[in-house]
Write a protein that holds these residues in place. Structure first.
Motif, short mmCIF file in Angstrom:
data_model
loop_
_atom_site.label_atom_id
_atom_site.label_comp_id
_atom_site.label_asym_id
_atom_site.label_seq_id
_atom_site.Cartn_x
_atom_site.Cartn_y
_atom_site.Cartn_z
N THR A 1 0.82 -1.21 0.00
CA THR A 1 0.00 0.00 0.00
C THR A 1 0.86 1.25 0.00
N ARG A 2 1.88 1.28 0.82
CA ARG A 2 2.73 2.47 0.93
C ARG A 2 3.69 2.63 -0.23
N LEU A 3 3.85 1.60 -1.03
CA LEU A 3 4.69 1.70 -2.22
C LEU A 3 3.87 1.93 -3.48
N ALA A 4 2.57 2.17 -3.30
CA ALA A 4 1.69 2.44 -4.44
C ALA A 4 2.09 3.76 -5.10
N PRO A 5 1.69 3.97 -6.36
CA PRO A 5 2.12 5.16 -7.11
C PRO A 5 1.81 6.49 -6.44
N GLY A 6 0.80 6.54 -5.58
CA GLY A 6 0.45 7.81 -4.96
C GLY A 6 1.46 8.31 -3.93
N PHE A 7 2.37 7.43 -3.50
CA PHE A 7 3.38 7.80 -2.52
C PHE A 7 4.75 7.84 -3.19
N ARG A 8 5.55 8.81 -2.81
CA ARG A 8 6.90 8.89 -3.35
C ARG A 8 7.86 9.23 -2.22
N PHE A 9 8.67 8.25 -1.83
CA PHE A 9 9.63 8.44 -0.75
C PHE A 9 11.03 8.58 -1.34
N SER A 10 11.83 9.42 -0.71
CA SER A 10 13.17 9.66 -1.23
C SER A 10 14.24 8.84 -0.51
N GLU A 11 13.89 8.22 0.61
CA GLU A 11 14.84 7.35 1.31
C GLU A 11 14.05 6.34 2.15
N PHE A 12 14.72 5.24 2.48
CA PHE A 12 14.08 4.17 3.23
C PHE A 12 15.00 3.74 4.38
N TYR A 13 14.37 3.46 5.53
CA TYR A 13 15.09 3.01 6.71
C TYR A 13 14.50 1.65 7.13
N LEU A 14 15.34 0.63 7.21
CA LEU A 14 14.87 -0.70 7.54
C LEU A 14 15.53 -1.21 8.82
N GLY A 15 14.71 -1.67 9.75
CA GLY A 15 15.17 -2.33 10.96
C GLY A 15 14.36 -3.61 11.12
N GLY A 16 14.39 -4.18 12.30
CA GLY A 16 13.54 -5.34 12.53
C GLY A 16 14.24 -6.59 12.97
N ALA A 17 15.57 -6.62 12.88
CA ALA A 17 16.29 -7.84 13.26
C ALA A 17 16.08 -8.19 14.73
N ALA A 18 15.82 -7.19 15.56
CA ALA A 18 15.62 -7.47 16.99
C ALA A 18 14.39 -8.34 17.22
N ASN A 19 13.30 -8.06 16.48
CA ASN A 19 12.10 -8.90 16.62
C ASN A 19 12.40 -10.34 16.23
N ASP A 20 13.13 -10.52 15.14
CA ASP A 20 13.49 -11.87 14.72
C ASP A 20 14.34 -12.56 15.79
N ALA A 21 15.30 -11.82 16.33
CA ALA A 21 16.18 -12.41 17.35
C ALA A 21 15.39 -12.85 18.58
N LEU A 22 14.44 -12.01 19.00
CA LEU A 22 13.62 -12.37 20.16
C LEU A 22 12.71 -13.54 19.83
N GLU A 23 12.16 -13.56 18.62
CA GLU A 23 11.27 -14.65 18.20
C GLU A 23 11.99 -15.99 18.23
N TYR A 24 13.27 -15.97 17.86
CA TYR A 24 14.04 -17.21 17.83
C TYR A 24 14.89 -17.40 19.08
N GLY A 25 14.46 -16.78 20.18
CA GLY A 25 15.09 -17.01 21.47
C GLY A 25 16.56 -16.69 21.52
N LEU A 26 16.98 -15.64 20.76
CA LEU A 26 18.38 -15.22 20.71
C LEU A 26 19.30 -16.32 20.21
N ALA A 27 18.71 -17.32 19.53
CA ALA A 27 19.47 -18.45 18.99
C ALA A 27 20.19 -19.25 20.07
N LEU A 28 19.67 -19.21 21.28
CA LEU A 28 20.29 -19.93 22.40
C LEU A 28 19.88 -21.41 22.40
#
Length: 273
Positions: free
Chosen positions: A81-108
């Motif tokens: 939805t946010r990448l549809a033609p009506g929106f135009r962003f000049s830069e992108f910031y991606l995070g999220g690895a922390a959620n994955d790490a917590l989901e997988y129990g810090l790989a412990l």
């Protein structure tokens, strides 16, 4: 220097009449999302941010893994939805690895009480699965961004948040509740020595940065790994100034992360002055 008052718009917020439309689109958790003191908020109001880049659209869900934003994932429609033609962003910031790490129990391992060294606390199989899913999610999101703009001449910069080394001292968001990281370490029987625990998490953060995020770094393709490891204080006398709790930096800490790790990458694109 004139101070720019920026704004981070969460999913249920929109600019008012006369406000600047968001220039950046951010997707992620943790340092992007937690309360009003976040990496993105620190960027939006920093006196060196350019006015035309001081508004940021933030997407994400608490606990969402990166691969849930791609393909048939539960939240993939949000990206589309946010990448549809009506929106135009000049830069992108991606995070999220922390959620994955917590989901997988810090790989412990389920039980690391008998580990001979900190590395022995990490399960190679779980670590590989964690790294694979972070890679899968980021790759899919980046491909979605590039596909959405394939008919334009735009090649917007994409910045990947690398975090810093966690100090699992048990401090949570409130005095009534301990830290999430410490709870996971306790549950897996990790030795209580703080230096030991810090080394376990250092190995995990290094694996995410070196084996996944660094592999995406390609200035030619305008994808940048923001490596902020070691920026925040870690010595016992000073680290509490940079960290509000065991997972989130303080306002002062976020400013250090921005100025030392992010700004050199943002400056060539006019995002900061």
């Amino acid at each position: 220097m004139e101070r720019i008052t920026g704004k981070v718009y969460r999913p249920d917020e929109s600019p008012e009449t006369g406000d600047r439309a968001p220039a950046g689109l951010a997707l992620g958790d943790s340092w992007f999302w937690h309360g009003d003191q976040t990496l993105l908020n620190a960027l939006a109001v920093h006196p060196r941010v350019a006015p035309e880049h001081a508004a940021i659209r933030l997407l994400g869900f608490n606990g969402a893994r990166l691969n849930q934003y791609i393909g048939d994932g539960a939240y993939a429609d949000i990206i589309r939805t946010r990448l549809a033609p009506g929106f135009r962003f000049s830069e992108f910031y991606l995070g999220g690895a922390a959620n994955d790490a917590l989901e997988y129990g810090l790989a412990l391992h389920d039980d690391c009480a008998g580990a001979a060294d900190p590395a022995g606390c990490l399960s190679p199989e779980r670590l590989d699965l964690l790294l694979y899913h972070i890679d899968e999610g980021l790759n899919g999101i980046i491909r979605s961004i590039r596909w959405a703009y394939r008919k334009t001449t735009w090649l917007q910069p994409i910045f990947l948040n690398g975090y810093d080394y966690i100090i699992p001292d048990g401090r949570g968001f409130t005095n009534a509740h301990g830290g999430w990281i410490t709870a996971m370490l306790d549950g897996a029987g990790v030795a209580p020595d703080l230096a030991w625990r810090r080394e376990v998490l250092r190995l995990l953060v290094d694996a995410i940065n070196d084996q996944v995020l660094a592999e995406f770094h390609s200035p030619i393709e305008r994808v940048f790994h923001v490596d902020s490891r070691g920026v925040l204080a870690s010595d016992p006398e000073h680290y509490a100034r940079d960290w509000d709790n065991e997972l989130y930096p303080s306002g002062e800490g976020f400013a250090k992360i921005l100025e030392q790790a992010w700004f050199p990458l943002l400056r060539p694109f006019g995002i900061v002055r």
